[in-house]
Enzyme design. Structure first.
Site, PDB file in Angstrom:
ATOM      1  N   HIS A 111      -3.828  28.962  26.458  1.00 41.42           N
ATOM      2  CA  HIS A 111      -2.377  28.753  26.286  1.00 41.42           C
ATOM      3  C   HIS A 111      -2.088  28.175  24.892  1.00 41.42           C
ATOM      4  O   HIS A 111      -1.278  28.717  24.136  1.00 41.42           O
ATOM      5  CB  HIS A 111      -1.887  27.807  27.390  1.00 41.42           C
ATOM      6  CG  HIS A 111      -0.447  27.399  27.268  1.00 41.42           C
ATOM      7  ND1 HIS A 111       0.507  27.759  28.187  1.00 41.42           N
ATOM      8  CD2 HIS A 111       0.214  26.651  26.340  1.00 41.42           C
ATOM      9  CE1 HIS A 111       1.682  27.272  27.825  1.00 41.42           C
ATOM     10  NE2 HIS A 111       1.529  26.582  26.709  1.00 41.42           N
ATOM     11  N   GLU A 112      -2.776  27.086  24.554  1.00 38.69           N
ATOM     12  CA  GLU A 112      -2.470  26.414  23.278  1.00 38.69           C
ATOM     13  C   GLU A 112      -2.848  27.294  22.086  1.00 38.69           C
ATOM     14  O   GLU A 112      -2.136  27.333  21.084  1.00 38.69           O
ATOM     15  CB  GLU A 112      -3.190  25.063  23.188  1.00 38.69           C
ATOM     16  CG  GLU A 112      -2.850  24.065  24.296  1.00 38.69           C
ATOM     17  CD  GLU A 112      -1.366  23.738  24.406  1.00 38.69           C
ATOM     18  OE1 GLU A 112      -0.614  23.963  23.438  1.00 38.69           O
ATOM     19  OE2 GLU A 112      -0.954  23.271  25.486  1.00 38.69           O
ATOM     20  N   HIS A 124      -0.380  29.939  21.130  1.00 31.55           N
ATOM     21  CA  HIS A 124       0.769  29.416  20.374  1.00 31.55           C
ATOM     22  C   HIS A 124       0.554  29.527  18.861  1.00 31.55           C
ATOM     23  O   HIS A 124       1.521  29.463  18.100  1.00 31.55           O
ATOM     24  CB  HIS A 124       0.991  27.935  20.696  1.00 31.55           C
ATOM     25  CG  HIS A 124       1.808  27.677  21.924  1.00 31.55           C
ATOM     26  ND1 HIS A 124       2.970  28.349  22.215  1.00 31.55           N
ATOM     27  CD2 HIS A 124       1.640  26.782  22.938  1.00 31.55           C
ATOM     28  CE1 HIS A 124       3.478  27.882  23.346  1.00 31.55           C
ATOM     29  NE2 HIS A 124       2.686  26.942  23.810  1.00 31.55           N
ATOM     30  N   MET A 128      -1.046  19.990  22.735  1.00 29.33           N
ATOM     31  CA  MET A 128       0.031  20.122  21.738  1.00 29.33           C
ATOM     32  C   MET A 128      -0.470  21.012  20.618  1.00 29.33           C
ATOM     33  O   MET A 128      -1.457  20.711  19.955  1.00 29.33           O
ATOM     34  CB  MET A 128       0.422  18.733  21.209  1.00 29.33           C
ATOM     35  CG  MET A 128       1.534  18.775  20.178  1.00 29.33           C
ATOM     36  SD  MET A 128       3.053  19.494  20.862  1.00 29.33           S
ATOM     37  CE  MET A 128       3.575  20.504  19.485  1.00 29.33           C
TER      38      MET A 128
END
Ligand SMILES: [Zn+2]
Length: 665
Positions: A87-88, A91, A54
């Site tokens: 990926h995180e 972000h 997250m």
């Protein structure tokens, strides 16, 4: 400043993750040409998390299994960790610095983060061939989900708050990623990134839409990106390109129609015309270099193109590098030419995978006969890439799960086919990693051994059971490479003595005693599901609902069980119906986890009667958390049922005609 937080006792386990995060950050800053916007970045390993990660700005949460990477961790878990970190962290720019204006543009965040996660993993570890892996897993997941009538466009209208969780799905992530890949391959990576940088600058600390990204890319490339991409993002589905070849004239006639798993679309369903980059290669051009690829695009329903090399070409192939998001349906003659080329080693692994992936899908939907693919299996086996073998394994498993409950004869014949493919490969590669083996050989070895055992090879089963017994008794001396840990556990439970079921439970609960890494602790849990004993299956499912197992891991138990053998899905369904209320109470009526579990429980059935039974059973249930997942899963079940009915006689004859060569039944 970049840090990883974890309980003090686990500090050594996150060293690799911290080093990876620092390297990833350097790559991201260089790619975006934009400094990391905050004074610090913390990664936190948390024991329970609904998602894998997250991306809170500056404080990114991960499941422990994604950050605890030790020398004992399996290669593919390490690969996944690098990808998830990339990926995180991407972000922090794509999602946090610039945020999508509303949930209907979620794909901007997730499709892009998925693309850049893979892109950076590929830059850091080119030897892993991460894009080849994308071709067989994530891209397939997107193409498969988007072949359903119940799929949704990438830019999706959100119906309500429960709907938001459901669009964190393979369409948003993987179709989104595949579109970015198709576009960046067409524009060229430099022009593409120039546009991305301009987009980030123009919308920093603000929100943006899909249209904003297209505008920035249009400025950078001079191409009409919005026009090219419009049908891809606003419409559901994707095309299959059917090829009529005329080798004598050296020309191809092409036609695009919407591809559906359940067969030909109606006129109403087939109105969209996509922009389809052809990526055409032939035997007359060196396939190693992208400069030899025909980059024309099919922009109408019908079109034609000259084969490179004209009438002298022996074979041709569309969709070079699997860069385009579509399937190709070749004529039988063209497939025979490709089969020869594959046998001769003239095609790159990624292009072989593209042909095989498309054939598996086209078989299921009735464009080509199952036997056309069975006829070509020998050619595909000559490919050495693990990705090709992985798809062959998936195909045989899918054939098995669809046919196994219908015919004892075919159940055994399909297993025999799998054995004849994977047992020699497993024997050739052996159990020991050699120093000169690269990661791709290691993967092929790690695929072949469990497949051969699944297919009933007695030597491999006996050896795995012995290794397991030794390891159980002597945790200090692990007698096999850590890449085989999960396979050894599974084989030992599926084919070994019943007490192995309790032994893997002990390993899961007391993982320190056996020095298991986090991923192998989860493998021990999953292995409990591989039992063939109905009582033990039931016991495993009860265990999964106990406080010994985290809610996030219930789907691991169910996922292993549903495909471990052809009967287990029925046991699972009975248990699920009886215990539905407890599952709902445990996971929460509106949770995404509940949707995942429902999809897994029903997804492997293959008869129309089961589809009807499941549909009727859910009729009076509250299904808001999975009102997309449920119809999608049911559609899959009906597709498999139709596949069986369409090809059952053909498949039976194919196997019967080879009975003479079967000696091991
Ligand atoms: Zn994400």
């Amino acid at each position: 400043m970049c840090r990883v937080y974890t309980p003090a006792a686990d500090i050594e386990k996150v060293r690799f993750s911290l080093e990876t995060a620092v390297r990833v950050l350097e790559h991201l800053v260089a790619m975006f040409q934009y400094e990391y916007p905050l004074p610090k970045l913390d990664l936190v390993a948390v024991p329970e998390l609904e998602a894998g990660g997250m991306e809170n700005w500056g404080l990114v949460l991960f499941r422990t299994v994604r950050l605890f990477i030790t020398p004992q961790t399996s290669l593919w878990i390490r690969q996944k960790a690098v990808y998830v970190i990339a990926h995180e962290l991407s972000h922090q720019w794509f999602g946090n610095l610039v945020t999508m204006a509303w949930w209907d543009d979620l794909w901007l965040n997730e499709g892009f983060a998925t693309w850049i996660g893979i892109y950076i993993t590929d830059q850091l570890y080119p030897e892993w061939k991460r894009w080849d892996h994308f071709a067989i897993e994530d891209r397939q997941a997107a193409l498969s989900a988007d072949s359903l009538r119940s799929s949704h466009p990438i830019q999706v209208t959100i119906k309500g708050s429960a709907d938001i969780d459901q669009v964190f799905d393979s369409i948003t992530y993987y179709k989104g990623c595949a579109l970015i890949r198709m576009l960046s391959a067409f524009l060229g990576i430099e022009q593409f990134m120039t546009g991305v940088r301009a987009y980030l600058r123009a919308h920093e600390y603000s929100t943006a839409t899909t249209r904003d990204l297209w505008s920035a890319l249009e400025c950078a490339s001079g191409q009409d990106v919005a026009q090219m991409m419009h049908s891809w993002t606003t419409h559901v589905g994707y095309p299959v390109v059917t090829v009529d070849d005329d080798f004598v004239k050296g020309r191809l006639l092409l036609r695009q129609t919407r591809y559906l798993h359940s067969g030909r679309p109606t006129a109403e369903e087939d109105r969209v015309v996509w922009w389809v980059p052809l990526g055409l290669i032939s035997s007359a051009t060196a396939a190693e270099s992208s400069s030899c690829v025909v980059h024309e695009a099919l922009t109408n329903r019908n079109g034609s193109v000259e084969i490179p090399g004209g009438s002298t070409a022996r074979w041709f192939k569309l969709n070079y590098d699997n860069a385009g998001l579509y399937r190709v349906c070749y004529s039988r003659a063209a497939l025979q030419h490709l089969a020869c080329a594959i046998k001769q080693g003239e095609l790159r692994t990624v292009d072989v995978v593209g042909i095989l992936n498309d054939m598996v899908a086209l078989v299921t939907s009735g464009y080509i006969r199952t036997t056309a693919l069975l006829d070509m299996i020998e050619s595909f086996q000559s490919a050495s890439g693990y990705v090709v073998w992985q798809i062959l394994g998936y195909f045989i498993e899918s054939l098995y799960l669809t046919w196994a409950n219908r015919s004892d004869y075919l159940r055994e014949r399909i297993r025999y086919l799998a054995r004849s493919m994977f047992a020699p490969k497993a024997k050739e590669l052996g159990w020991k990693h050699r120093a000169e083996d690269g990661p791709l050989v290691a993967r092929l070895r790690a695929i072949s051994i469990p497949r051969a055992a699944w297919a009933g090879d007695p030597n491999i089963i006996a050896h795995a059971c012995k290794l397991f017994a030794d390891f159980y008794e002597h945790p200090e001396n692990k007698p096999f490479h850590h890449d085989f840990t999960a396979s050894v556990f599974e084989i030992a439970v599926r084919s070994g003595p019943p007490e192995n079921h309790d032994r893997v439970r002990q390993m899961y609960e007391r993982s320190h005693h056996w020095h298991l890494s986090e991923d192998h602790r989860m493998a021990a849990l999953g292995a409990m599901s591989c039992t063939r004993d109905e009582k033990l299956m039931w016991q495993t499912l009860e265990y999964a609902l106990s406080d010994k197992v985290l809610s996030q891991d219930l789907n691991i138990v169910i996922g292993f069980m549903v495909s471990s053998n052809y009967e287990s899905k029925h046991v699972l369904w009975r248990w699920f119906c009886e215990n539905y209320q407890r599952v709902v109470e445990r996971l929460g009526e509106c949770s995404a986890l509940l949707g995942h579990v429902v999809g897994t429980v029903i997804g492997e059935f293959a008869t129309a009667s089961m589809a009807n039974e499941i549909e009727a059973w859910f009729a009076d249930k509250h299904t808001a958390a999975f009102d997309r997942t449920l119809p999608q899963s049911l559609e899959f079940v009906r597709v498999r049922a139709a596949w069986y009915h369409r090809d059952k006689d053909d498949v039976l004859k194919w196997f019967q005609s080879r009975d003479d060569s079967v000696s091991l039944l």
